[in-house]
Structures are given as structure tokens and as C-alpha cells.
Design a protein around this motif. Structure first.
Motif, PDB file in Angstrom:
ATOM      1  N   MET A   1       5.980 -12.039  10.881  1.00  0.00           N
ATOM      2  CA  MET A   1       5.104 -12.982  11.561  1.00  0.00           C
ATOM      3  C   MET A   1       5.519 -14.426  11.266  1.00  0.00           C
ATOM      4  O   MET A   1       5.550 -15.273  12.144  1.00  0.00           O
ATOM      5  CB  MET A   1       3.658 -12.742  11.127  1.00  0.00           C
ATOM      6  N   CYS A   2       5.829 -14.680   9.984  1.00  0.00           N
ATOM      7  CA  CYS A   2       6.320 -16.014   9.624  1.00  0.00           C
ATOM      8  C   CYS A   2       7.667 -16.286  10.272  1.00  0.00           C
ATOM      9  O   CYS A   2       7.958 -17.403  10.704  1.00  0.00           O
ATOM     10  CB  CYS A   2       6.435 -16.138   8.109  1.00  0.00           C
ATOM     11  N   THR A  55       6.989  -7.482  15.195  1.00  0.00           N
ATOM     12  CA  THR A  55       5.660  -8.088  15.037  1.00  0.00           C
ATOM     13  C   THR A  55       4.627  -7.374  15.890  1.00  0.00           C
ATOM     14  O   THR A  55       3.473  -7.195  15.476  1.00  0.00           O
ATOM     15  CB  THR A  55       5.712  -9.580  15.402  1.00  0.00           C
ATOM     16  N   THR A  59       1.447  -5.751  14.213  1.00  0.00           N
ATOM     17  CA  THR A  59       0.141  -6.251  14.633  1.00  0.00           C
ATOM     18  C   THR A  59      -0.754  -5.127  15.128  1.00  0.00           C
ATOM     19  O   THR A  59      -1.955  -5.093  14.829  1.00  0.00           O
ATOM     20  CB  THR A  59       0.312  -7.310  15.742  1.00  0.00           C
ATOM     21  N   GLN A  62      -1.862  -3.107  12.089  1.00  0.00           N
ATOM     22  CA  GLN A  62      -2.832  -3.911  11.346  1.00  0.00           C
ATOM     23  C   GLN A  62      -4.163  -3.969  12.078  1.00  0.00           C
ATOM     24  O   GLN A  62      -5.239  -3.887  11.457  1.00  0.00           O
ATOM     25  CB  GLN A  62      -2.269  -5.317  11.141  1.00  0.00           C
ATOM     26  N   PHE A  63      -4.099  -4.110  13.391  1.00  0.00           N
ATOM     27  CA  PHE A  63      -5.316  -4.165  14.211  1.00  0.00           C
ATOM     28  C   PHE A  63      -6.148  -2.900  14.029  1.00  0.00           C
ATOM     29  O   PHE A  63      -7.368  -2.965  13.841  1.00  0.00           O
ATOM     30  CB  PHE A  63      -4.920  -4.355  15.675  1.00  0.00           C
ATOM     31  N   THR A 107      -8.678  -9.650  12.765  1.00  0.00           N
ATOM     32  CA  THR A 107      -7.225  -9.628  12.920  1.00  0.00           C
ATOM     33  C   THR A 107      -6.726 -10.904  13.580  1.00  0.00           C
ATOM     34  O   THR A 107      -5.683 -11.452  13.188  1.00  0.00           O
ATOM     35  CB  THR A 107      -6.810  -8.407  13.765  1.00  0.00           C
ATOM     36  N   THR A 108      -7.450 -11.399  14.572  1.00  0.00           N
ATOM     37  CA  THR A 108      -7.049 -12.624  15.255  1.00  0.00           C
ATOM     38  C   THR A 108      -7.042 -13.813  14.292  1.00  0.00           C
ATOM     39  O   THR A 108      -6.099 -14.608  14.270  1.00  0.00           O
ATOM     40  CB  THR A 108      -7.994 -12.911  16.432  1.00  0.00           C
ATOM     41  N   ASN A 111      -4.050 -13.428  11.788  1.00  0.00           N
ATOM     42  CA  ASN A 111      -2.751 -13.703  12.411  1.00  0.00           C
ATOM     43  C   ASN A 111      -2.573 -15.186  12.721  1.00  0.00           C
ATOM     44  O   ASN A 111      -1.484 -15.746  12.534  1.00  0.00           O
ATOM     45  CB  ASN A 111      -2.601 -12.876  13.697  1.00  0.00           C
ATOM     46  N   LYS A 112      -3.645 -15.821  13.190  1.00  0.00           N
ATOM     47  CA  LYS A 112      -3.558 -17.250  13.495  1.00  0.00           C
ATOM     48  C   LYS A 112      -3.299 -18.074  12.235  1.00  0.00           C
ATOM     49  O   LYS A 112      -2.516 -19.029  12.251  1.00  0.00           O
ATOM     50  CB  LYS A 112      -4.840 -17.714  14.174  1.00  0.00           C
ATOM     51  N   ILE A 114      -1.762 -17.113   9.462  1.00  0.00           N
ATOM     52  CA  ILE A 114      -0.390 -16.910   8.997  1.00  0.00           C
ATOM     53  C   ILE A 114       0.601 -17.654   9.888  1.00  0.00           C
ATOM     54  O   ILE A 114       1.483 -18.382   9.411  1.00  0.00           O
ATOM     55  CB  ILE A 114      -0.053 -15.412   8.962  1.00  0.00           C
ATOM     56  N   GLN A 115       0.455 -17.499  11.202  1.00  0.00           N
ATOM     57  CA  GLN A 115       1.395 -18.127  12.126  1.00  0.00           C
ATOM     58  C   GLN A 115       1.318 -19.646  12.056  1.00  0.00           C
ATOM     59  O   GLN A 115       2.347 -20.327  11.992  1.00  0.00           O
ATOM     60  CB  GLN A 115       1.129 -17.646  13.551  1.00  0.00           C
TER      61      GLN A 115
END
Length: 215
Positions: A1-2, A55, A59, A62-63, A107-108, A111-112, A114-115
Motif C-alpha cells: 500500500m505504501c 494491493t 485490500t 483485509q476488508f 477498512t476505508t 487504508n486512507k 496508510i496511503q
């Protein structure tokens, strides 16, 4: 993700190095350096596509895991609370909102975070590599927007209104209520009530969108 957040910036930096190498002129090793940078840019493009595919798989896994975990927490809490809490409108609104947003909200947010964190760090390093003054100027330009956004009062649509609208929608579309809806001719009545509730929710959200930022 990174990697997915950092690789586009690295590709942009390689483009900058390539342009610098071309504009430096007719040095003997300039052509070889340009070719090397182009090859590296191509490799980064391939790695970016691979990371994008990986990813998506991560994702999705993970979701599913987070959704199941949060749903288990909701079920455990629902069993634990007293019956009188179900008569409490405030509690039931919170429970309904948690049930509606549990499949995607945690999850959203994760993820936001981290990104955006990785992208912010990469941009900071890229700007510092160009000149620290550029990074300082852009930071000063972003700070007012950040503070204004953090100070803004966020108004969400009334939880009761959303739950009530969802209730009428389920009555109109659920097979368990289809016979009664047709027998007592309640379809148009429930449609009208749902429309009015959705209009109220829409107006509340438009009010939020037009709301000025407090000084």
C-alpha cells in the motif's frame, strides 16, 4: 500500500532527473545516463502495476477480516446490553449507524491513513530534495486549509431520519411485507413518506456543503 503511494512520486522524480540529464548538454556519459534512467522508469512502471494487483488482493482480504471482526463486536454488544437500551432512540440510532457502516468504514479509514501518510512522507522528501524553501512555502500554504477544515463544524444527517427512511425502503422492497403492502394499499403512502425523508436528508447534506467555515 505504501509502495503504491510512493512509486508514482519516484517515477516523477526519475522524470525530473531524465530532463536534467538531457538539458545538461553533450557530455560523454549523458546518453548512457538518460538510457539508464529510462530503464529505471520502465521498471518502476512494471512494479507499480504489480503492486496495484497485490494491493487489490490484500485490500479484499483485509476488508473481509475487518468486516467479520466488527460484526462480531456488534453482535456481542447487542447481546450484552439491557433490553431498555433498545427503547432508547439515541442508542438505537448509533447501533443502526454502526451496522450500516461496519462493512466498509473501518477498512476505508485504515487504508486512507496508510496511503496518505506514505504519500505525504514521499512528497516531503521529494520537495526537500529540490529545495527546502519550496517545501516550507507549500507547507505554509497548506496549513491554513488544514486548520480551516479541522475547525469546520460537521453536521451529519439525523440518524433517526436515515433509519426511518431505511425502514420504509425495507417495507417497500422486502418480500416479507409484500402481501400486507398490497392488501392494505400502503405502497403509495410509504413511497411518499420515504420521498419526504430522503428530501430532508438531502437538504441537510446540502446545508452542510454550503456551510461557511467558521472564522
Amino acid at each position: 500500500m505504501c509502495c503504491q503511494a510512493v512509486l508514482p512520486l519516484l517515477s516523477l522524480y526519475l522524470t525530473k532527473l531524465t530532463i536534467d540529464a538531457v538539458t545538461r548538454g553533450s557530455a560523454g556519459n549523458s546518453f548512457g545516463q538518460v538510457v539508464l534512467l529510462i530503464i529505471l522508469a520502465g521498471i518502476i512502471g512494471i512494479v507499480t502495476d504489480i503492486c496495484r494487483s497485490l494491493t487489490g488482493l490484500v485490500t479484499q482480504a483485509q476488508f473481509q477480516l475487518v468486516t467479520d471482526y466488527v460484526q462480531n463486536l456488534l453482535h456481542a454488544k447487542s447481546i450484552e446490553v439491557d433490553l431498555e437500551d433498545y427503547e432508547n432512540a439515541q442508542y438505537y440510532d448509533a447501533l443502526h449507524q454502526a451496522q450500516a457502516e461496519a462493512p466498509y468504514r473501518p477498512t476505508t479509514i485504515f487504508n486512507k491513513l496508510i496511503q496518505c501518510g506514505c504519500r505525504l512522507g514521499a512528497i516531503a522528501l521529494l520537495l526537500l530534495s529540490l529545495h527546502w524553501i519550496i517545501a516550507a512555502i507549500l507547507l505554509l500554504a497548506v496549513l491554513p486549509v488544514f486548520f480551516a477544515s479541522s475547525m469546520r463544524i460537521k453536521i451529519t444527517a439525523n440518524g433517526w431520519t436515515k433509519r426511518y427512511a431505511h425502514y420504509f425502503s425495507s417495507l417497500l422492497t422486502n418480500i416479507a411485507h409484500a402481501k400486507e403492502i398490497r392488501l392494505f394499499k400502503l405502497g403509495e403512502l410509504f413511497q411518499e413518506r420515504f420521498r419526504l425523508l430522503r428530501q430532508q436528508i438531502r437538504q441537510e447534506r446540502l446545508t452542510l456543503a454550503r456551510r461557511p467555515v467558521p472564522p
